[in-house]
Scaffold this motif. Sequence first.
Motif, PDB file in Angstrom:
ATOM      1  N   HIS A 199       3.661 -28.765  31.322  1.00 29.73           N
ATOM      2  CA  HIS A 199       3.423 -29.732  30.243  1.00 29.73           C
ATOM      3  C   HIS A 199       2.338 -30.729  30.639  1.00 29.73           C
ATOM      4  N   ASP A 200       2.350 -31.156  31.879  1.00 23.69           N
ATOM      5  CA  ASP A 200       1.333 -32.092  32.342  1.00 23.69           C
ATOM      6  C   ASP A 200      -0.040 -31.428  32.365  1.00 23.69           C
ATOM      7  N   GLN A 201      -0.102 -30.161  32.789  1.00 26.57           N
ATOM      8  CA  GLN A 201      -1.365 -29.428  32.743  1.00 26.57           C
ATOM      9  C   GLN A 201      -1.886 -29.343  31.312  1.00 26.57           C
ATOM     10  N   ASP A 202      -1.007 -29.013  30.369  1.00 25.26           N
ATOM     11  CA  ASP A 202      -1.406 -28.933  28.967  1.00 25.26           C
ATOM     12  C   ASP A 202      -1.905 -30.279  28.458  1.00 25.26           C
ATOM     13  N   ARG A 203      -1.212 -31.350  28.842  1.00 26.99           N
ATOM     14  CA  ARG A 203      -1.608 -32.696  28.415  1.00 26.99           C
ATOM     15  C   ARG A 203      -2.989 -33.049  28.962  1.00 26.99           C
ATOM     16  N   GLN A 204      -3.233 -32.727  30.221  1.00 29.54           N
ATOM     17  CA  GLN A 204      -4.535 -33.020  30.808  1.00 29.54           C
ATOM     18  C   GLN A 204      -5.641 -32.182  30.172  1.00 29.54           C
ATOM     19  N   ARG A 205      -5.339 -30.916  29.879  1.00 28.55           N
ATOM     20  CA  ARG A 205      -6.321 -30.048  29.215  1.00 28.55           C
ATOM     21  C   ARG A 205      -6.667 -30.597  27.829  1.00 28.55           C
ATOM     22  N   LEU A 206      -5.649 -31.005  27.078  1.00 29.05           N
ATOM     23  CA  LEU A 206      -5.865 -31.574  25.757  1.00 29.05           C
ATOM     24  C   LEU A 206      -6.667 -32.868  25.845  1.00 29.05           C
ATOM     25  N   ARG A 207      -6.338 -33.708  26.818  1.00 28.21           N
ATOM     26  CA  ARG A 207      -7.079 -34.960  26.998  1.00 28.21           C
ATOM     27  C   ARG A 207      -8.558 -34.664  27.267  1.00 28.21           C
ATOM     28  N   GLY A 208      -8.824 -33.677  28.108  1.00 23.22           N
ATOM     29  CA  GLY A 208     -10.210 -33.293  28.395  1.00 23.22           C
ATOM     30  C   GLY A 208     -10.938 -32.829  27.143  1.00 23.22           C
ATOM     31  N   LEU A 209     -10.272 -32.022  26.337  1.00 24.24           N
ATOM     32  CA  LEU A 209     -10.887 -31.554  25.086  1.00 24.24           C
ATOM     33  C   LEU A 209     -11.147 -32.703  24.125  1.00 24.24           C
ATOM     34  N   LEU A 210     -10.197 -33.634  24.043  1.00 23.10           N
ATOM     35  CA  LEU A 210     -10.382 -34.787  23.162  1.00 23.10           C
ATOM     36  C   LEU A 210     -11.544 -35.660  23.631  1.00 23.10           C
ATOM     37  N   LEU A 211     -11.645 -35.881  24.938  1.00 25.02           N
ATOM     38  CA  LEU A 211     -12.754 -36.678  25.458  1.00 25.02           C
ATOM     39  C   LEU A 211     -14.085 -35.975  25.245  1.00 25.02           C
ATOM     40  N   GLU A 212     -14.092 -34.664  25.427  1.00 24.28           N
ATOM     41  CA  GLU A 212     -15.308 -33.881  25.187  1.00 24.28           C
ATOM     42  C   GLU A 212     -15.722 -33.992  23.727  1.00 24.28           C
ATOM     43  N   GLY A 213     -14.761 -33.864  22.833  1.00 22.82           N
ATOM     44  CA  GLY A 213     -15.061 -33.978  21.406  1.00 22.82           C
ATOM     45  C   GLY A 213     -15.520 -35.374  21.026  1.00 22.82           C
ATOM     46  N   ALA A 214     -14.898 -36.382  21.613  1.00 23.28           N
ATOM     47  CA  ALA A 214     -15.271 -37.756  21.289  1.00 23.28           C
ATOM     48  C   ALA A 214     -16.676 -38.097  21.761  1.00 23.28           C
ATOM     49  N   SER A 215     -17.136 -37.458  22.828  1.00 24.18           N
ATOM     50  CA  SER A 215     -18.459 -37.762  23.351  1.00 24.18           C
ATOM     51  C   SER A 215     -19.546 -36.859  22.753  1.00 24.18           C
ATOM     52  N   SER A 216     -19.165 -35.874  21.956  1.00 24.84           N
ATOM     53  CA  SER A 216     -20.158 -34.992  21.349  1.00 24.84           C
ATOM     54  C   SER A 216     -20.697 -35.624  20.063  1.00 24.84           C
ATOM     55  N   PRO A 217     -21.907 -35.240  19.686  1.00 29.40           N
ATOM     56  CA  PRO A 217     -22.469 -35.800  18.455  1.00 29.40           C
ATOM     57  C   PRO A 217     -21.704 -35.326  17.226  1.00 29.40           C
ATOM     58  N   ALA A 218     -21.672 -36.171  16.232  1.00 25.28           N
ATOM     59  CA  ALA A 218     -20.987 -35.818  14.980  1.00 25.28           C
ATOM     60  C   ALA A 218     -21.735 -34.675  14.299  1.00 25.28           C
ATOM     61  N   ALA A 219     -20.989 -33.717  13.799  1.00 22.40           N
ATOM     62  CA  ALA A 219     -21.596 -32.563  13.130  1.00 22.40           C
ATOM     63  C   ALA A 219     -21.884 -32.856  11.668  1.00 22.40           C
ATOM     64  N   GLY A 220     -21.281 -33.844  11.124  1.00 24.00           N
ATOM     65  CA  GLY A 220     -21.453 -34.180   9.714  1.00 24.00           C
ATOM     66  C   GLY A 220     -20.263 -34.962   9.228  1.00 24.00           C
ATOM     67  N   PRO A 221     -20.321 -35.414   8.001  1.00 25.79           N
ATOM     68  CA  PRO A 221     -19.201 -36.217   7.484  1.00 25.79           C
ATOM     69  C   PRO A 221     -17.942 -35.377   7.269  1.00 25.79           C
ATOM     70  N   ALA A 222     -16.806 -35.969   7.521  1.00 25.33           N
ATOM     71  CA  ALA A 222     -15.519 -35.305   7.273  1.00 25.33           C
ATOM     72  C   ALA A 222     -15.059 -35.699   5.874  1.00 25.33           C
ATOM     73  N   ASP A 223     -15.758 -35.156   4.880  1.00 21.27           N
ATOM     74  CA  ASP A 223     -15.444 -35.474   3.490  1.00 21.27           C
ATOM     75  C   ASP A 223     -14.645 -34.340   2.862  1.00 21.27           C
ATOM     76  N   SER A 224     -14.459 -34.395   1.562  1.00 25.07           N
ATOM     77  CA  SER A 224     -13.648 -33.372   0.889  1.00 25.07           C
ATOM     78  C   SER A 224     -14.259 -31.979   1.036  1.00 25.07           C
ATOM     79  N   GLY A 225     -15.568 -31.878   1.061  1.00 23.07           N
ATOM     80  CA  GLY A 225     -16.221 -30.581   1.251  1.00 23.07           C
ATOM     81  C   GLY A 225     -15.927 -29.995   2.619  1.00 23.07           C
ATOM     82  N   TYR A 226     -15.907 -30.832   3.629  1.00 21.97           N
ATOM     83  CA  TYR A 226     -15.593 -30.398   4.984  1.00 21.97           C
ATOM     84  C   TYR A 226     -14.177 -29.812   5.043  1.00 21.97           C
ATOM     85  N   PHE A 227     -13.229 -30.552   4.455  1.00 25.71           N
ATOM     86  CA  PHE A 227     -11.838 -30.086   4.502  1.00 25.71           C
ATOM     87  C   PHE A 227     -11.628 -28.850   3.636  1.00 25.71           C
TER      88      PHE A 227
END
Length: 79
Positions: free
Chosen positions: A38-66
Amino acid sequence: MSTMNISLPESLKAFVDEQVSGRGYGTSSEYVRELIRHDQDRQRLRGLLLEGASSPAAGPADSGYFEGLRERARSRTTG
């Protein structure tokens, strides 16, 4: 499989024993292995979230995106 010995205060040992008996683990080793996984999974998820947060935005998350996400999900379940 390797072996690791750990020392616990009596209160933590009692807690582990309660978890083993109350949650259906066969041994305390099974319980500890699951905690580590569980701790490994949590750390992996944290890494993915940090990677995503530091990446450039791909576009607006509007109704078309969803709606695009819904279409992709539908196409995967039907085909």
